[in-house]
Design a protein around this motif. Structure first.
Motif, PDB file in Angstrom:
ATOM      1  N   GLU A  76      47.689  44.397  46.753  1.00 29.35           N
ATOM      2  CA  GLU A  76      46.764  43.305  47.049  1.00 29.35           C
ATOM      3  C   GLU A  76      46.781  42.208  45.980  1.00 29.35           C
ATOM      4  OE1 GLU A  76      42.043  42.583  48.100  1.00 29.35           O
ATOM      5  OE2 GLU A  76      42.777  44.625  47.770  1.00 29.35           O
ATOM      6  N   TRP A  77      46.979  42.593  44.726  1.00 25.37           N
ATOM      7  CA  TRP A  77      46.926  41.634  43.625  1.00 25.37           C
ATOM      8  C   TRP A  77      48.307  41.445  43.030  1.00 25.37           C
ATOM      9  CZ3 TRP A  77      42.704  39.321  44.429  1.00 25.37           C
ATOM     10  CH2 TRP A  77      41.604  40.027  44.923  1.00 25.37           C
ATOM     11  N   ARG A 117      42.795  33.624  44.539  1.00 31.24           N
ATOM     12  CA  ARG A 117      41.753  34.612  44.762  1.00 31.24           C
ATOM     13  C   ARG A 117      41.681  35.553  43.568  1.00 31.24           C
ATOM     14  NH1 ARG A 117      42.515  38.945  49.007  1.00 31.24           N
ATOM     15  NH2 ARG A 117      40.650  40.105  48.624  1.00 31.24           N
ATOM     16  N   SER A 118      40.497  36.115  43.331  1.00 31.24           N
ATOM     17  CA  SER A 118      40.370  37.093  42.250  1.00 31.24           C
ATOM     18  C   SER A 118      39.321  38.133  42.595  1.00 31.24           C
ATOM     19  CB  SER A 118      39.988  36.398  40.936  1.00 31.24           C
ATOM     20  OG  SER A 118      38.658  35.933  40.981  1.00 31.24           O
ATOM     21  N   GLN A 119      39.393  39.241  41.897  1.00 29.20           N
ATOM     22  CA  GLN A 119      38.357  40.267  41.984  1.00 29.20           C
ATOM     23  C   GLN A 119      38.175  40.827  40.580  1.00 29.20           C
ATOM     24  OE1 GLN A 119      39.207  43.692  44.432  1.00 29.20           O
ATOM     25  NE2 GLN A 119      37.101  44.406  44.336  1.00 29.20           N
ATOM     26  N   THR A 120      36.927  40.887  40.139  1.00 31.75           N
ATOM     27  CA  THR A 120      36.607  41.389  38.813  1.00 31.75           C
ATOM     28  C   THR A 120      35.908  42.732  38.945  1.00 31.75           C
ATOM     29  OG1 THR A 120      36.347  39.132  38.007  1.00 31.75           O
ATOM     30  CG2 THR A 120      35.401  40.878  36.654  1.00 31.75           C
ATOM     31  N   MET A 121      36.416  43.717  38.232  1.00 27.10           N
ATOM     32  CA  MET A 121      35.845  45.056  38.248  1.00 27.10           C
ATOM     33  C   MET A 121      35.425  45.403  36.832  1.00 27.10           C
ATOM     34  SD  MET A 121      38.933  46.360  40.625  1.00 27.10           S
ATOM     35  CE  MET A 121      39.899  44.941  40.120  1.00 27.10           C
ATOM     36  N   VAL A 178      40.764  42.643  36.149  1.00 29.85           N
ATOM     37  CA  VAL A 178      40.711  41.474  37.027  1.00 29.85           C
ATOM     38  C   VAL A 178      42.002  41.422  37.836  1.00 29.85           C
ATOM     39  CG1 VAL A 178      40.568  38.950  37.127  1.00 29.85           C
ATOM     40  CG2 VAL A 178      39.305  40.200  35.356  1.00 29.85           C
ATOM     41  N   ARG A 228      45.384  36.771  42.703  1.00 29.34           N
ATOM     42  CA  ARG A 228      46.428  36.375  43.647  1.00 29.34           C
ATOM     43  C   ARG A 228      46.992  35.066  43.134  1.00 29.34           C
ATOM     44  NH1 ARG A 228      46.336  37.531  49.015  1.00 29.34           N
ATOM     45  NH2 ARG A 228      46.159  39.628  48.236  1.00 29.34           N
TER      46      ARG A 228
END
Length: 149
Positions: free
Chosen positions: A100-101, A131-135, A69, A72
């Motif tokens: 980016e993170w 903000r977040s991004q889950t992979m 995960v 930001r």
């Protein structure tokens, strides 16, 4: 602490199997058990050896889903945000990063529903993240334990 080749040999053996008895290490590097014991104690006290761990299969203990995960973090909220993340049992690793993170997490959940709950009900509900991004991790092809010493 300055490590010599003998210290490095001991570390390599312990990284292969942390349960290796001092007597076996001593035999393999041609040294007394007492000397190995002293050297290991010195490396523990200096923080070179941070601990001994059992490697556990996450699926065997109910964690069928894992993810990376990216988060930001809003400026001024870093300390409290990181503190709150550490309180979540599902969060196993927290890295401060460039790019980016601001923060990367490694998280574990029983299934995708548990991951959704972690992300929406816990992490997204916290103040301090914009903000977040889950992979989702689909599989582990290669994982190396230990460092080259």
């Amino acid at each position: 602490m300055e490590l010599d080749e003998t210290d490095r040999s001991i570390l390599r053996i312990l990284q292969e199997d942390a349960r290796t008895p001092f007597s076996e290490i001593a035999r393999r590097i041609d040294m007394s058990s007492a000397t190995v014991h002293d050297r290991v104690g010195r490396m523990e006290n200096a923080g070179v050896i941070e601990g001994y761990h059992a490697k556990v299969d996450p699926k065997a203990v109910g964690y069928g889903t894992s993810a990376l995960v990216g988060l930001r973090v809003e400026q001024g909220h870093e300390a409290e945000a990181l503190e709150r993340l550490q309180e979540l049992e599902a969060v196993k690793e927290i890295y401060l990063t460039t790019g980016e993170w601001d923060v990367m997490l490694r998280v574990f959940a029983a299934d995708t529903e548990g991951l959704r709950e972690l992300m929406f009900d816990h992490i997204a509900a916290m103040d301090g993240f914009s903000r977040s991004q889950t992979m989702v991790i689909l599989g582990t092809e290669y994982e190396r334990a230990g460092l080259s010493v």
